[in-house]
Design a protein around this motif. Structure first.
Motif, PDB file in Angstrom:
ATOM      1  N   THR B  37      -9.791   0.073   4.634  1.00  0.00           N
ATOM      2  CA  THR B  37      -9.693   1.183   3.681  1.00  0.00           C
ATOM      3  C   THR B  37      -9.054   2.394   4.351  1.00  0.00           C
ATOM      4  O   THR B  37      -8.170   3.035   3.767  1.00  0.00           O
ATOM      5  CB  THR B  37     -11.097   1.556   3.140  1.00  0.00           C
ATOM      6  N   ASN B  41      -5.613   3.540   2.867  1.00  0.00           N
ATOM      7  CA  ASN B  41      -5.688   4.854   2.223  1.00  0.00           C
ATOM      8  C   ASN B  41      -4.882   5.893   2.987  1.00  0.00           C
ATOM      9  O   ASN B  41      -4.272   6.781   2.387  1.00  0.00           O
ATOM     10  CB  ASN B  41      -7.143   5.316   2.099  1.00  0.00           C
ATOM     11  N   TYR B  45      -2.078   7.805   1.172  1.00  0.00           N
ATOM     12  CA  TYR B  45      -2.338   9.236   0.975  1.00  0.00           C
ATOM     13  C   TYR B  45      -1.218  10.092   1.583  1.00  0.00           C
ATOM     14  O   TYR B  45      -0.744  11.025   0.941  1.00  0.00           O
ATOM     15  CB  TYR B  45      -3.687   9.604   1.603  1.00  0.00           C
ATOM     16  N   SER B 363     -10.777   0.421  -2.503  1.00  0.00           N
ATOM     17  CA  SER B 363     -10.085  -0.302  -3.555  1.00  0.00           C
ATOM     18  C   SER B 363     -10.925  -1.530  -3.906  1.00  0.00           C
ATOM     19  O   SER B 363     -11.145  -2.402  -3.062  1.00  0.00           O
ATOM     20  CB  SER B 363      -8.701  -0.728  -3.061  1.00  0.00           C
TER      21      SER B 363
END
Lengths: 253, 782
Positions: B37, B41, B45, B363
């Motif tokens: 993650t 991410n 991001y 997710s």
């Protein structure tokens, strides 16, 4: 006057299962004498093996005391008890109970090292000598799974003897053997006894029991009676057998 | 119904082993969920935030340009360009908490209406509303300044705008998220300031004339036209050829490159942790394998009996699948669930290093995919490992046959001197299949611990390994003059502290190679470059390039390239491949004579690099030079503030990894050891009967695991020695480091094996406590 080597006083043994207590030994008083071949007999479930393991310190007792050569063994630490087993006690079981991944020679030698029965060379020599004496020298380099029951049991006796034990305990040593092997094992034990070895044996086999010079009869957790005999081989075997059988018969055997 | 009864009974009977499986899968899922993650991410991001905050496909940092509009218009006039947005800024060095910056800062004017930046609350626990304005005297900084400079709210940061003490001193009012320069891996830092302070600084720059230490500049966010089919490199090349951009460029970076800079730390550490988690997953399979074998061995008779009452092998295998699948599934679900708060913890804990608050939102699709994949892997594995059940026949079971009968004599003899060791070795060899799991686990854990240990030793306590990887050439201290100060003058100061053993000069101007802008490392002693292939650039028509440039252009040693500087261009032959991770490997090297054919010379261009007789004097010399010459000089040591964050992160990773290693050893030892003890009850009774004490038996038991761990550890250590450098080099290439060579000391080599062995033995000793409870009556049971 015989010397007492092992003394049991008021021995109690109780098993508890699912909260239910079963009393096996009900306050037994017994002396085992030096040089004797003492046999414990009794009906099934009488507590013969329980008594043997209580006297040898292999199992704890619920009450009473056991003294070996003046030392109370029921209060010994685990370590001291291990030392005692290594140096003073020898065990022969119904199943041979040899370590499966060690050869017969190694099974005997390892016990020698545990008993500190000499240096490595001396232990090897003594192991060879004992296996020879027990007629197991030809199988010494084989694993327990590769030898006959008789060979394994004879090796087990050699193992029990390597530490020059003060007392040899035998629990149904012929129980898993055929007649010929049983005969051979009992003869070997008798020979050891004639050489001065003290033996305490549990059996339900009259032929095996005849090899003892003192037979204790256990019934319902108590010693009911005892029979003293001359050393095995010094009398007529048939008369000895009849004597034992009639004694057993009188006790309800 | 019978399945339910049997399953319930199996779960109860093997609860210890199944609990171990549950814990192992939980740890794997928690670590995997967290790492993946954070990894995904971070990437998403940074990409989305660069878009949101208005970074173009290319961003050019320009300076000293009077006609911004003219340059902007000339770029926008190109067919391939859609639009250009400008953000004004001032380049300036700075001092924070008495530490001088290694790289320049960028004072960016904050315009609230642009809504480019996100701001953190004072405690850095989350975002807060952006300020309506930044007041004069205030500055907002990246949270990475906390780890780099120990900055806290209310601290002052001084920007030397011009000589004679014309500084701009601003007070830290808060923290903002800088998705371009926020990571502590990046030396350059952005500072959000008020329009009033920008005006003040510009006044000081203009009034100072040649005494100005700071420069006016801008970021040009360049967006290609929608219909443009050019790659970013081609776009860069086009701009250099058809506009005057190159003349004013400080640096040019693509959005992907910016994201790459920001993600170096996350990617490197996530990569290492992900590899570790995969190792742990493999360990789970090994433990599972051992547990299944032991279970089948101990349930051999039961299974035979069940076959006599009509259950077939398929049903028994299904029960085994469920027996292991249930704790594994529960472990995975709870582990993935736990990974959510863990992610938040990791992200918050690393905010002052990464500079960005990565969303911790997992997710669900991703988690579900990982869950199903691992579960399928485990199911397939269990299915394969339970094949033996098919060979069980009722008669075999009734006869008491098992696979456990020893029929082969194993050397060495189990007696002689040191009987405990010999017995342990013998028991180990004769029951080796029981210990293979522990052996492989020890091997893998030692291998991985060695690998990370080698990385740590490469990094070194002061980060020298990484600095050497980033620097084109080694040095102790570098001194660059910005004014009239001469080399002889500042060398006098250095010599007051220690002798100079060697020296060279290095400049780092921007130059284009085949049309694309890069940093050129220009050196007067090219033999100092770290050459990987070919030879260094000794002639004035030669250059050396990094592996990354070679790969980008598909060029190699012997090829010819065009290099353009600020005064011309020329053809150069690539004489070698060299190592320099600066700008993630986007740089090339030249010798001084070669550069001066295409670039303007200026005394202030060159930075003098020194090797000192006593390198421990670096700090004192830096302080002395800075206090004597102030803004006229820039001194840097072979370190940068962000390095401490990386060293701390590496040490934290080591601690975390060893903690996981210890937990895994504990579980593996408890599971394996308990099964072995159960199988050896009778032998233990026999040993006790012939006079071995529990202590003796525990010692031999612990020794077995110690021997296994030593053997596994030796193989793991050797494996690490052989392949670490290759593996890590391939990972480090992501960060532009291509010459990873570890030289651990003796302790570094032995430590992983020692730790693993120690814990295996200690936990085995702990597990063997059960030996005390083995009654001798076990021998009567027959």
């Amino acid at each position: 006057m015989k010397n007492t080597i092992l003394c049991g006083k008021d021995i109690h043994k109780t098993f508890t299962q699912s909260g239910e207590e079963t009393q096996i030994l009900l306050g037994i008083d017994v002396d085992i004498y030096e040089g004797d071949f003492t046999v414990v007999m009794g009906s099934s479930g009488a507590g013969k093996s329980t008594l043997l393991y209580a006297l040898s310190g292999m199992d704890t007792i619920t009450g009473g005391s056991v003294t070996f050569k003046g030392q109370e063994i029921s209060k010994l630490s685990e370590k001291k008890m291990a030392q005692l087993r290594a140096n003073e006690f020898g065990f022969v079981f119904q199943q041979t109970h040899l370590v499966s991944n060690l050869t017969l020679f190694e099974n005997v030698a390892v016990a020698g090292f545990a008993a500190k029965a000499g240096n490595a060379k001396e232990i090897r020599e003594k192991t060879d000598m004992l296996l020879l004496k027990m007629h197991a020298e030809n199988a010494k380099d084989r694993l327990p799974s590769q030898v006959s029951g008789g060979e394994a049991q004879r090796a087990a006796i050699a193992r029990a003897m390597i530490g020059n034990p003060g007392l040899l305990f035998a629990d149904e040593p012929t129980g898993a053997l055929n007649k010929a092997n049983s005969e051979e094992v009992m003869n070997l034990l008798t020979e050891l006894n004639h050489d001065g070895q003290s033996i305490l044996m549990v059996t339900h086999d009259v032929r095996a029991a005849m090899h003892g010079n003192r037979i204790l009869y256990l019934e319902d957790g108590k010693i009911l009676d005892e029979l003293n005999l001359p050393p095995y081989g010094n009398d007529d075997l048939k008369a000895r057998e009849n004597n034992v059988l009639s004694w057993l018969s009188s006790l309800g055997w | 119904m019978e399945n339910k009864i049997l399953l319930k009974a199996n779960l109860k009977r093997h609860k210890g082993a199944l609990f171990g499986i549950f814990i192992l899968t939980l740890l794997v899922a928690a670590a995997l969920g967290t790492v993946l993650t954070v990894w995904t991410n971070s990437e998403n991001y940074i990409g989305s935030e660069l878009d949101r905050s208005g970074y173009g496909e290319l961003t050019a940092w320009v300076e000293n340009l009077s006609d911004w509009a003219g340059l902007k218009n000339s770029i926008e006039a190109l067919d391939e360009i859609g639009r250009v947005e400008t953000q004004s800024l001032i380049y300036s060095n700075y001092t924070a908490n008495e530490m001088e910056s290694d790289s320049e800062g960028q004072l960016i004017t904050y315009i609230p209406t642009e809504n480019r930046y996100r701001f953190f609350g004072d405690d850095l626990s989350g975002y807060t509303q952006p300020p309506e304005s930044i007041l004069p005297g205030e500055v907002y900084v990246s949270p990475s300044m906390v780890s780099m400079f120990g900055i806290k709210l209310g601290d002052e940061i001084t920007f030397p705008i011009a000589r004679a003490g014309k500084n701009l001193t601003l007070t830290v009012k808060g923290f903002y998220e800088d998705v371009y320069m926020g990571s502590s891996m990046i030396g350059m830092k952005g500072f959000l300031i008020s329009e009033a302070d920008r005006a003040t600084a510009l006044d000081l720059i203009h009034n100072a004339g040649i005494d100005a230490l700071s420069r006016d500049g801008a970021m040009l966010h360049i967006f290609p036209a929608k219909e443009s089919g050019l790659t970013v490199s081609e776009l860069n090349s086009l701009l250099n050829e058809q506009t005057a951009l190159a003349e004013y460029t400080e640096s040019v970076h693509s959005k992907d490159a910016i994201a790459g800079f920001m993600l170096i730390l996350q990617n490197a550490f996530s990569g290492i942790l992900l590899a570790f988690v995969l190792v742990l997953l493999f360990v789970v399979l090994i433990v599972l394998s051992h547990s299944i074998s032991s279970t089948i061995a101990s349930d051999f008779v039961n299974m035979g009996i069940l076959k006599t009452v009509g259950l077939d092998s398929g049903r028994l295998r299904l029960l085994q699948l469920l027996q292991y699948g249930i704790p594994a599934s529960v472990g995975l679900i709870i582990g993935f669930w736990l990974s959510v708060p863990l992610e938040s913890m990791v992200i918050n804990a690393t905010l002052t290093t990464t500079g960005v608050l990565i969303p911790a939102t997992p997710s669900l699709l991703f988690m579900a995919t990982a869950f199903i994949s691992i579960l399928l892997l485990l199911a397939l594995f269990i299915f394969i490992r339970t094949r033996k059940i098919g060979k069980i026949t009722p008669m075999k079971a009734i006869r008491g046959e098992t696979d456990g009968t020893v029929t082969k004599i194993t050397k060495p003899a189990a007696f002689g001197s040191n009987i405990h060791f010999r017995l342990a070795f013998r028991q180990l060899l004769s029951g080796k299949s029981r210990y293979i799991g522990a052996f492989v686990v020890a091997l893998l854990l030692v291998f991985f611990a060695s690998l990370v240990g080698r990385m740590d030793s490469w990094l070194g306590p002061d980060g020298k390994g990484m600095m050497d990887a980033f620097n084109p050439a080694d040095h102790d201290i570098g001194v660059q003059s910005f004014g009239e100060l001469t080399q002889e003058e500042f060398e006098k100061t250095i010599l007051q502290y220690t002798d100079i053993t060697d020296t060279y000069v290095l400049a780092m101007p921007t130059a284009s190679l085949n049309g694309i802008s890069y940093t050129a490392n220009v050196i007067d002693q090219p033999e100092r470059f770290h050459i990987l292939e070919g030879r260094t650039c000794t002639a004035d028509n030669e250059i050396v390039i990094t592996e990354f440039i070679a790969a980008n252009f598909g060029i190699t040693v012997g090829d010819t390239v065009t290099v353009r500087g600020d005064s011309g261009s020329g053809e150069y032959i690539v004489s070698g491949i060299y190592s320099c991770a600066n700008d993630m490997g986007d740089n090339f090297g030249m010798n001084r004579e070669g550069y001066l054919k295409i670039g303007r010379d200026h005394p202030n261009l060159w930075c003098w690099h020194y090797f000192l007789a006593d390198s421990s004097q670096k700090g004192a010399i830096t302080e002395a030079l800075e206090s004597a010459y102030g803004g006229d000089i820039h001194v840097h040591e072979n370190t940068w503030p962000g390095l401490f964050g990386i060293i701390s992160a590496m040490q934290a990773l080591l601690v975390l990894m060893y903690a996981l290693v210890i937990v895994f050893i504990l579980i593996v030892t408890v599971m394996t050891g308990s099964k072995i003890l159960l199988a050896e009850q009778k032998d233990l009774g026999i040993y006790k009967a012939i006079g071995f004490s529990s202590s003796n038996l525990r010692l031999t038991f612990a020794l077995r695991f110690a021997i296994v761990a030593v053997l596994g550890g030796l193989v793991g250590t050797l494996l690490a020695a052989v392949i670490t450098d290759r593996i890590v080099s391939s990972v480090m290439k992501l960060a532009g480091i291509s010459n990873f060579v570890s030289h651990p000391n003796f302790i570094g080599v032995v430590l992983p094996m020692a730790v693993v062995t120690l814990f295996f033995a200690a936990f085995a000793g702990f597990v063997s406590g059960k030996i005390r409870k083995v009654p001798l009556t076990v021998l009567v049971a027959d």
